[in-house]
Motif scaffolding. Structure first.
Motif, short mmCIF file in Angstrom:
data_model
loop_
_atom_site.label_atom_id
_atom_site.label_comp_id
_atom_site.label_asym_id
_atom_site.label_seq_id
_atom_site.Cartn_x
_atom_site.Cartn_y
_atom_site.Cartn_z
N THR A 49 0.83 -1.20 0.00
CA THR A 49 0.00 0.00 0.00
C THR A 49 0.87 1.26 0.00
O THR A 49 0.57 2.25 -0.67
CB THR A 49 -0.92 0.01 1.23
N GLY A 50 1.97 1.21 0.74
CA GLY A 50 2.87 2.36 0.79
C GLY A 50 3.47 2.66 -0.58
O GLY A 50 3.53 3.81 -1.02
N LEU A 51 3.91 1.61 -1.26
CA LEU A 51 4.47 1.79 -2.60
C LEU A 51 3.42 2.36 -3.54
O LEU A 51 3.68 3.27 -4.33
CB LEU A 51 5.00 0.46 -3.14
N ALA A 52 2.19 1.82 -3.41
CA ALA A 52 1.11 2.32 -4.26
C ALA A 52 0.84 3.78 -3.96
O ALA A 52 0.57 4.58 -4.87
CB ALA A 52 -0.16 1.50 -4.03
N LEU A 53 0.95 4.17 -2.69
CA LEU A 53 0.71 5.56 -2.31
C LEU A 53 1.72 6.50 -2.97
O LEU A 53 1.37 7.60 -3.40
CB LEU A 53 0.80 5.70 -0.78
N THR A 54 2.98 6.05 -3.07
CA THR A 54 4.00 6.86 -3.74
C THR A 54 3.61 7.10 -5.20
O THR A 54 3.61 8.23 -5.68
CB THR A 54 5.37 6.17 -3.67
N LEU A 55 3.25 6.02 -5.88
CA LEU A 55 2.90 6.15 -7.30
C LEU A 55 1.64 7.00 -7.46
O LEU A 55 1.56 7.87 -8.34
CB LEU A 55 2.69 4.77 -7.92
N ALA B 206 -0.28 14.53 -7.99
CA ALA B 206 0.37 15.84 -7.96
C ALA B 206 0.54 16.39 -9.37
O ALA B 206 0.32 17.58 -9.62
CB ALA B 206 1.72 15.72 -7.26
N ALA B 207 0.92 15.51 -10.31
CA ALA B 207 1.09 15.96 -11.69
C ALA B 207 -0.23 16.48 -12.25
O ALA B 207 -0.28 17.49 -12.95
CB ALA B 207 1.61 14.80 -12.55
#
Lengths: 304, 357
Positions: free
Chosen positions: A95-101, A107-108
């Motif tokens: 979930t953390g990795l998914a949150l980064t992506l 943001a973009a």
């Protein structure tokens, strides 16, 4: 090569500035991990904070509101992570990795119409009297308010974790969530609050980049700072003051490599550019890292 | 009607519609290395794209993809554009060179135009601007504006185009100020505001009071503005929002006339592969307004230099010029040939440090 061109006072002063975004993100993550949650989404929360802070500042015209918006934005994204991992019990690493992506994409999208716009300049805020001291004054006491805020947050977290009852509860939840639950503490609520604090701090760190350091919005602005923040938490063996040291070390190498380049140091640029990352790895290997919180990255459910 | 026939029907209708459409409309594609809002390099290419649209109206349709990394992604984007029926594709960064050549091989009917490179093919043209002419003006002004005699230079990649700029600026700064020194930082990026801002701050800390940049964002301008007493120049675009100080002048890339000319050639069927290198005389390089922060006599001599270059009376690389080690490159009065300039990989005498390899 002209080493005399490097002014140590200015170098140390800019080291403090360069370290501030990582420092803010890392102290937030430290609290999250002390509560037993591993949130790998720091990068995503940082960049969301960066864009939210920028949008609010441009529209409201006030950097202060901008930083508040950044903290809020970071906390909201973190709350998504919190609900997924604490309530729906999804895997924290994934979930953390998914949150980064997710954060990078979000943001973009949000920032699309804000590319190339100028942010209002945030004035330095020299501490009265102290900033006039020779040497120490320009290094420590002649910065923008956020640099001081970062150090204040570290001191506050240190006090909170060491001396306050709530801090003790948070640590208990992180060390052994079953025991904390048996004692009647609300594990999920404590963790959700910690996760939101972590998101708010990461958001502040991101906004420091888009509002003070650059100051501009562009995609991929954080450029991996969130990952460094994660490494620094381990490097600091989950202790606030060591974290300050780690952040300054990293900020220092970043600034130093540019200074060496400008001074005509004959080492290939590629080595200098990788220096901060090498230093991080080296320190991680060499320092006996402290024991991680006992329940780190484990899901908690009252019925188990 | 079943779903299948419905889909097939729409498909045919679509194919017919686009087919009919494509006959009278020329499609021009643009591949950008940065976002169109970078305020510099890509912004100017996009202005030129809009000029093409305005000039041809409905006869031309333009498409663009921004922030395309130099690498395999670029090839994918170009292929996609060619498959979507583009007749002419402008690839607007040095690093797209090999990708452009590769894709052009697979689409012999599509014309390609690659900016700032040197490879051409049957259906690939190269076009470039003589940025070093603008750099000469910058060096001329910078050398007289600096008080610390230290000029900071943010390089992107150590490629000939950038090295020409450093040499040209340094040559003309030294000409008016024998004590001037250059401090160079290689950012290894065309567009990374965080990195550019950091590099600018470091140069300022090391005493530079003029910052020249060969990167595309306005971040160094903002850093100079925050420092208060540092002079900058707009890069690729006017960056007038930072004038009249710190930005005292600029190099502007004006691609519009060339893009319109080449699009016209495709419409007329007269397009041929070429390799052009235009500068101030042709208008591809323009110098932005020199502001009042520059002393009047400096402004006058800079303008005289612009006119001399425009009239073809003055070449920025005119001897005597020595290599960094002191050996002779150009004899007195000798003018550098284009081939040497296009492959420039050396510093001239007086510059310190080495070009990273």
């Amino acid at each position: 090569m002209d080493m005399s061109a490097i002014n140590p006072v200015l170098l140390l002063a800019s080291l403090m500035v360069a370290a501030t975004p990582i420092l803010l993100a890392a102290i937030g993550e430290l609290v999250v991990e002390r509560a037993g949650v591993l949130n790998l989404g720091v990068e995503g929360m940082m960049i969301t904070g960066a864009v939210c802070g920028f949008i609010v500042t441009i529209n409201a015209g006030s950097p202060l509101l901008g930083f508040a918006g950044a903290a809020l934005g970071g906390a909201m994204v973190a709350l998504v992570f919190g609900i997924l991992t604490q309530v729906l019990l999804s895997n924290q690493v994934a979930t953390g990795l998914a949150l980064t992506l997710f954060g990078l994409g979000l943001a973009a999208l949000l920032g699309q119409s804000y590319i190339g716009i100028k942010a209002p300049v945030i004035a330095k805020w020299p501490v009265p009297l102290l900033s006039d001291l020779p040497l120490i004054g320009p290094i420590l006491f002649n910065h923008d308010p956020v640099v001081y805020l970062g150090i204040l947050i570290i001191a506050a977290v240190w006090y909170f974790l060491t001396y306050s009852r709530a801090g003790l509860v948070l640590r208990a939840v992180g060390e052994n969530h079953d025991a904390a639950h048996a004692l009647g503490y609300h594990v999920v609520r404590v963790r959700l609050l910690a996760i939101m604090f972590g998101g708010a701090c990461a958001g502040l760190g991101g906004a420091y980049l888009s509002l003070v350091r650059v100051p501009q919005w562009t995609e991929g602005l954080t450029a991996g700072a969130g990952w460094i923040a994660l490494a620094i938490v381990v490097f600091a063996s989950w202790r606030p003051w060591r974290l300050l040291l780690g952040a300054y070390l990293f900020g220092g190498v970043t600034v130093l490599q540019l200074n060496l380049q400008a001074a005509g140091f004959a080492l290939p640029v590629a080595y200098l550019s990788m220096a901060p990352y090498l230093a991080t790895i080296l320190v991680l290997v060499m320092m006996r890292s402290g024991r991680a919180p006992g329940s780190l990255a484990q899901s908690f459910h009252a019925s188990r | 009607m079943t779903l299948k026939t419905l889909l097939a029907g729409t498909g045919i209708a679509l194919a017919l519609a686009t087919g009919a459409f494509a006959q009278d409309q020329t499609k021009v594609g643009f591949v950008y290395v940065g976002p169109v809002g970078d305020g510099g390099w890509t912004y100017e290419h996009d202005q030129a794209r809009q000029a093409v649209e305005a000039h041809f109206g409905d006869a031309v349709e333009t498409v663009f993809v921004e922030s395309v990394p130099e690498g395999p992604d670029a090839e994918r984007v170009m292929t996609q554009m060619a498959l979507q029926g583009a007749d002419l594709i402008f690839t607007t960064s040095f690093g797209y060179m090999d990708a452009t050549i590769n894709v052009a091989e697979r689409f012999p009917d599509v014309k390609f135009e690659h900016a700032t490179g040197y490879k051409t093919a049957e259906n690939v043209s190269a076009y470039n601007a003589r940025f070093y002419e603008g750099r000469a003006i910058q060096g001329h002004i910078a050398g007289q504006m600096t008080e610390s005699n230290i000029i900071g230079y943010i390089g992107s990649y150590p490629i000939p185009e950038v090295i020409q700029g450093i040499n040209s600026a340094f040559l003309h700064a030294r000409e008016v100020n024998p004590d001037v020194e250059f401090r160079i930082i290689w950012a290894y990026t065309w567009f990374d505001p965080a990195k550019e801002a950091e590099a600018a701050s470091v140069l300022i800390e090391q005493g530079a009071d003029v910052i020249l940049q060969h990167t595309d964002s306005t971040a160094p301008q903002a850093a100079a503005q925050a420092a208060g007493n540092v002079v900058t120049f707009g890069q690729a675009s006017d960056m007038a929002e930072f004038g009249p100080f710190p930005r005292v002048s600029s190099i502007i890339d004006d691609w519009a006339p060339y893009y319109i000319e080449r699009t016209q050639a495709v419409i007329d069927g007269t397009w041929e592969s070429s390799n052009v290198w235009h500068g101030i005389p042709e208008g591809m390089v323009a110098i932005g307004e020199i502001t009042d922060a520059v002393p009047a006599e400096v402004k006058a001599s800079a303008e005289a230099m612009i006119e001399a270059i425009r009239a073809g009376e003055y070449h920025p690389f005119t001897g005597p010029i020595n290599y960094q080690d002191g050996s002779v490159w150009l004899e007195d009065g000798e003018v550098a040939d284009d081939e040497t300039l296009l492959g420039m990989n050396f510093y001239i005498e007086g510059l310190t440090g080495e070009i990273p390899q």
